[in-house]
Design a protein around this motif. Structure first.
Motif, PDB file in Angstrom:
ATOM      1  N   LYS A  15       0.833  -1.210   0.000  1.00 56.92           N
ATOM      2  CA  LYS A  15       0.000   0.000   0.000  1.00 56.92           C
ATOM      3  C   LYS A  15       0.862   1.252   0.000  1.00 56.92           C
ATOM      4  CE  LYS A  15      -3.895   2.048   2.427  1.00 56.92           C
ATOM      5  NZ  LYS A  15      -4.842   1.929   3.598  1.00 56.92           N
ATOM      6  N   ALA A  16       1.936   1.166   0.817  1.00 52.62           N
ATOM      7  CA  ALA A  16       2.838   2.329   0.874  1.00 52.62           C
ATOM      8  C   ALA A  16       3.493   2.563  -0.468  1.00 52.62           C
ATOM      9  CB  ALA A  16       3.902   2.113   1.971  1.00 52.62           C
ATOM     10  N   MET A  17       3.902   1.483  -1.123  1.00 55.62           N
ATOM     11  CA  MET A  17       4.545   1.599  -2.436  1.00 55.62           C
ATOM     12  C   MET A  17       3.554   2.152  -3.449  1.00 55.62           C
ATOM     13  SD  MET A  17       7.690   0.897  -2.146  1.00 55.62           S
ATOM     14  CE  MET A  17       8.127   0.684  -3.831  1.00 55.62           C
ATOM     15  N   GLU A  18       2.322   1.691  -3.329  1.00 50.89           N
ATOM     16  CA  GLU A  18       1.303   2.199  -4.259  1.00 50.89           C
ATOM     17  C   GLU A  18       1.056   3.671  -4.048  1.00 50.89           C
ATOM     18  OE1 GLU A  18      -2.063  -0.271  -3.641  1.00 50.89           O
ATOM     19  OE2 GLU A  18      -1.302  -1.948  -4.880  1.00 50.89           O
ATOM     20  N   GLU A  19       1.035   4.082  -2.785  1.00 51.86           N
ATOM     21  CA  GLU A  19       0.830   5.499  -2.492  1.00 51.86           C
ATOM     22  C   GLU A  19       1.994   6.323  -3.048  1.00 51.86           C
ATOM     23  OE1 GLU A  19       0.282   5.887   1.657  1.00 51.86           O
ATOM     24  OE2 GLU A  19      -1.786   5.096   1.642  1.00 51.86           O
ATOM     25  N   ILE A  20       3.223   5.805  -2.844  1.00 49.15           N
ATOM     26  CA  ILE A  20       4.408   6.503  -3.362  1.00 49.15           C
ATOM     27  C   ILE A  20       4.328   6.576  -4.881  1.00 49.15           C
ATOM     28  CG2 ILE A  20       6.914   6.347  -3.616  1.00 49.15           C
ATOM     29  CD1 ILE A  20       6.969   5.140  -0.769  1.00 49.15           C
ATOM     30  N   HIS A  21       3.934   5.433  -5.480  1.00 49.45           N
ATOM     31  CA  HIS A  21       3.841   5.381  -6.932  1.00 49.45           C
ATOM     32  C   HIS A  21       2.775   6.348  -7.428  1.00 49.45           C
ATOM     33  CE1 HIS A  21       4.055   3.757 -10.941  1.00 49.45           C
ATOM     34  NE2 HIS A  21       2.726   3.466 -10.912  1.00 49.45           N
ATOM     35  N   SER A  22       1.668   6.386  -6.662  1.00 50.33           N
ATOM     36  CA  SER A  22       0.586   7.286  -7.039  1.00 50.33           C
ATOM     37  C   SER A  22       1.029   8.739  -6.941  1.00 50.33           C
ATOM     38  CB  SER A  22      -0.633   7.027  -6.154  1.00 50.33           C
ATOM     39  OG  SER A  22      -1.673   7.931  -6.475  1.00 50.33           O
ATOM     40  N   GLN A  23       1.745   9.019  -5.871  1.00 54.30           N
ATOM     41  CA  GLN A  23       2.267  10.387  -5.700  1.00 54.30           C
ATOM     42  C   GLN A  23       3.229  10.746  -6.832  1.00 54.30           C
ATOM     43  OE1 GLN A  23       3.950  10.522  -1.801  1.00 54.30           O
ATOM     44  NE2 GLN A  23       1.954  10.481  -0.727  1.00 54.30           N
ATOM     45  N   HIS A  24       4.065   9.740  -7.177  1.00 52.16           N
ATOM     46  CA  HIS A  24       5.019   9.977  -8.269  1.00 52.16           C
ATOM     47  C   HIS A  24       4.290  10.216  -9.586  1.00 52.16           C
ATOM     48  CE1 HIS A  24       8.699   7.934  -6.087  1.00 52.16           C
ATOM     49  NE2 HIS A  24       8.380   9.158  -5.582  1.00 52.16           N
ATOM     50  N   LEU A  25       3.222   9.417  -9.771  1.00 49.69           N
ATOM     51  CA  LEU A  25       2.436   9.583 -11.001  1.00 49.69           C
ATOM     52  C   LEU A  25       1.783  10.958 -11.053  1.00 49.69           C
ATOM     53  CD1 LEU A  25       0.781   6.059 -11.427  1.00 49.69           C
ATOM     54  CD2 LEU A  25       2.585   7.082 -12.844  1.00 49.69           C
ATOM     55  N   LYS A  26       1.243  11.392  -9.910  1.00 52.96           N
ATOM     56  CA  LYS A  26       0.631  12.711  -9.859  1.00 52.96           C
ATOM     57  C   LYS A  26       1.649  13.808 -10.147  1.00 52.96           C
ATOM     58  CE  LYS A  26      -3.140  11.606  -6.645  1.00 52.96           C
ATOM     59  NZ  LYS A  26      -3.736  11.850  -5.291  1.00 52.96           N
ATOM     60  N   ALA A  27       2.833  13.622  -9.495  1.00 55.64           N
ATOM     61  CA  ALA A  27       3.894  14.613  -9.715  1.00 55.64           C
ATOM     62  C   ALA A  27       4.318  14.612 -11.167  1.00 55.64           C
ATOM     63  CB  ALA A  27       5.086  14.310  -8.803  1.00 55.64           C
ATOM     64  N   LEU A  28       4.444  13.395 -11.727  1.00 55.45           N
ATOM     65  CA  LEU A  28       4.828  13.289 -13.133  1.00 55.45           C
ATOM     66  C   LEU A  28       3.768  13.907 -14.032  1.00 55.45           C
ATOM     67  CD1 LEU A  28       6.848  12.222 -15.210  1.00 55.45           C
ATOM     68  CD2 LEU A  28       5.619  10.020 -15.159  1.00 55.45           C
ATOM     69  N   GLY A  29       2.474  13.666 -13.657  1.00 55.54           N
ATOM     70  CA  GLY A  29       1.379  14.249 -14.440  1.00 55.54           C
ATOM     71  C   GLY A  29       1.431  15.773 -14.417  1.00 55.54           C
ATOM     72  N   LYS A  30       1.707  16.286 -13.193  1.00 54.34           N
ATOM     73  CA  LYS A  30       1.828  17.745 -13.088  1.00 54.34           C
ATOM     74  C   LYS A  30       2.985  18.268 -13.962  1.00 54.34           C
ATOM     75  CE  LYS A  30      -0.189  18.278  -8.475  1.00 54.34           C
ATOM     76  NZ  LYS A  30       0.072  18.699  -7.083  1.00 54.34           N
ATOM     77  N   ILE A  31       4.115  17.502 -13.926  1.00 65.85           N
ATOM     78  CA  ILE A  31       5.279  17.897 -14.722  1.00 65.85           C
ATOM     79  C   ILE A  31       4.942  17.869 -16.214  1.00 65.85           C
ATOM     80  CG2 ILE A  31       7.611  17.228 -15.403  1.00 65.85           C
ATOM     81  CD1 ILE A  31       8.015  16.287 -12.486  1.00 65.85           C
ATOM     82  N   VAL A  32       4.207  16.752 -16.583  1.00 65.86           N
ATOM     83  CA  VAL A  32       3.825  16.620 -17.991  1.00 65.86           C
ATOM     84  C   VAL A  32       2.898  17.752 -18.391  1.00 65.86           C
ATOM     85  CG1 VAL A  32       2.572  15.206 -19.662  1.00 65.86           C
ATOM     86  CG2 VAL A  32       4.208  14.130 -18.099  1.00 65.86           C
ATOM     87  N   ASP A  33       1.915  18.028 -17.500  1.00 62.03           N
ATOM     88  CA  ASP A  33       0.984  19.120 -17.801  1.00 62.03           C
ATOM     89  C   ASP A  33       1.724  20.455 -17.910  1.00 62.03           C
ATOM     90  OD1 ASP A  33      -1.101  17.354 -17.822  1.00 62.03           O
ATOM     91  OD2 ASP A  33      -1.737  17.759 -15.745  1.00 62.03           O
TER      92      ASP A  33
END
Length: 237
Positions: A15-33
């Motif tokens: 769950k922790a890894m998923e949360e980290i991954h999710s956070q990374h994805l969000k951050a990456l999405g923000k970067i992409v945007d």
């Protein structure tokens, strides 16, 4: 400390890894945007700059064309001005030449007026002298024609030397053996208004000297008296 074998630990880790991954994805999405937005902004900026450059190039081209047109127009007007200045210079030169000719003509007219005045004065003087000579001729006519039987004839000379009206003085009663024989002297007035002896019949050797004395004294009566004496002397030889 939780054991790794604890089933809950694995779930929490996952769950922790998923949360980290999710956070990374969000951050990456923000970067992409953000990157996409920056790219869009960059594209718009580049397009705007390109439009400005294109417009600037068109404006500069129009400016250069206008400058070239002004330059050609200036060269054309300069040539026209140069031609007009040359024409003006030629006209001024022509005017100066005409002024010089005008001054020359005026000078010639003044000179002609002076010469005409001199000729008029000379003619008047000559007319006066001719009137005086005519008076002397009339006086001589009365003396010689009425008293001594001298005949005076007016003739027109035919030769180049004797052209014009002349007078012939015909002397008679010279030769006592032939009283009716004619002794003739022909004379007139030359261009200078002086007496001129044209001829004598018979010829007298002393005629040039008598003519010279007549021109010096203007004494026609004395001249005719001397001519009569010379004819008488010639008849006695």
């Amino acid at each position: 400390m939780t054991s790794i074998t604890d089933p809950g630990t694995s779930d929490r880790f996952t769950k922790a890894m998923e949360e980290i991954h999710s956070q990374h994805l969000k951050a990456l999405g923000k970067i992409v945007d953000m990157t996409s937005e920056l790219c869009q902004t960059h594209k718009q900026s580049v397009k705007s700059a390109q439009d400005v450059c294109i417009k600037k190039c068109k404006d500069d081209k129009m400016l250069f064309e206008t400058i070239e047109s002004f330059k050609k127009d200036f060269e054309h007007k300069s040539k026209i001005l140069k031609d007009k200045l040359l024409a003006i210079s030629e006209v001024m030169s022509e005017i100066e030449q005409k002024e010089m000719k005008k001054e020359e003509i005026i000078h010639k007219i003044e000179k002609l007026k002076e010469e005409q005045a001199k000729r008029r004065e000379a003619i008047e003087t000559q007319n006066k002298a001719n009137k005086k000579r005519l008076k002397n001729l009339q006086k001589a006519r009365h003396i010689f024609q009425d008293n001594l039987g001298v005949e005076i004839r007016a003739i027109m000379g035919k030769s180049e030397f004797s052209r014009g009206e002349k007078l012939q003085f015909v002397f008679r009663n010279i030769n006592h053996s032939e009283l009716n024989s004619a002794y003739i002297v022909t004379m007139g007035i030359n261009a200078e208004g002086a007496y001129q002896i044209v001829s004598s019949d018979p010829a007298l050797q002393c005629l040039p000297n008598l003519e010279k004395r007549l021109q010096e004294t203007n004494n026609l009566i004395a001249f005719l008296a001397n001519i009569r004496k010379e004819f008488i002397a010639l008849a006695r030889q």
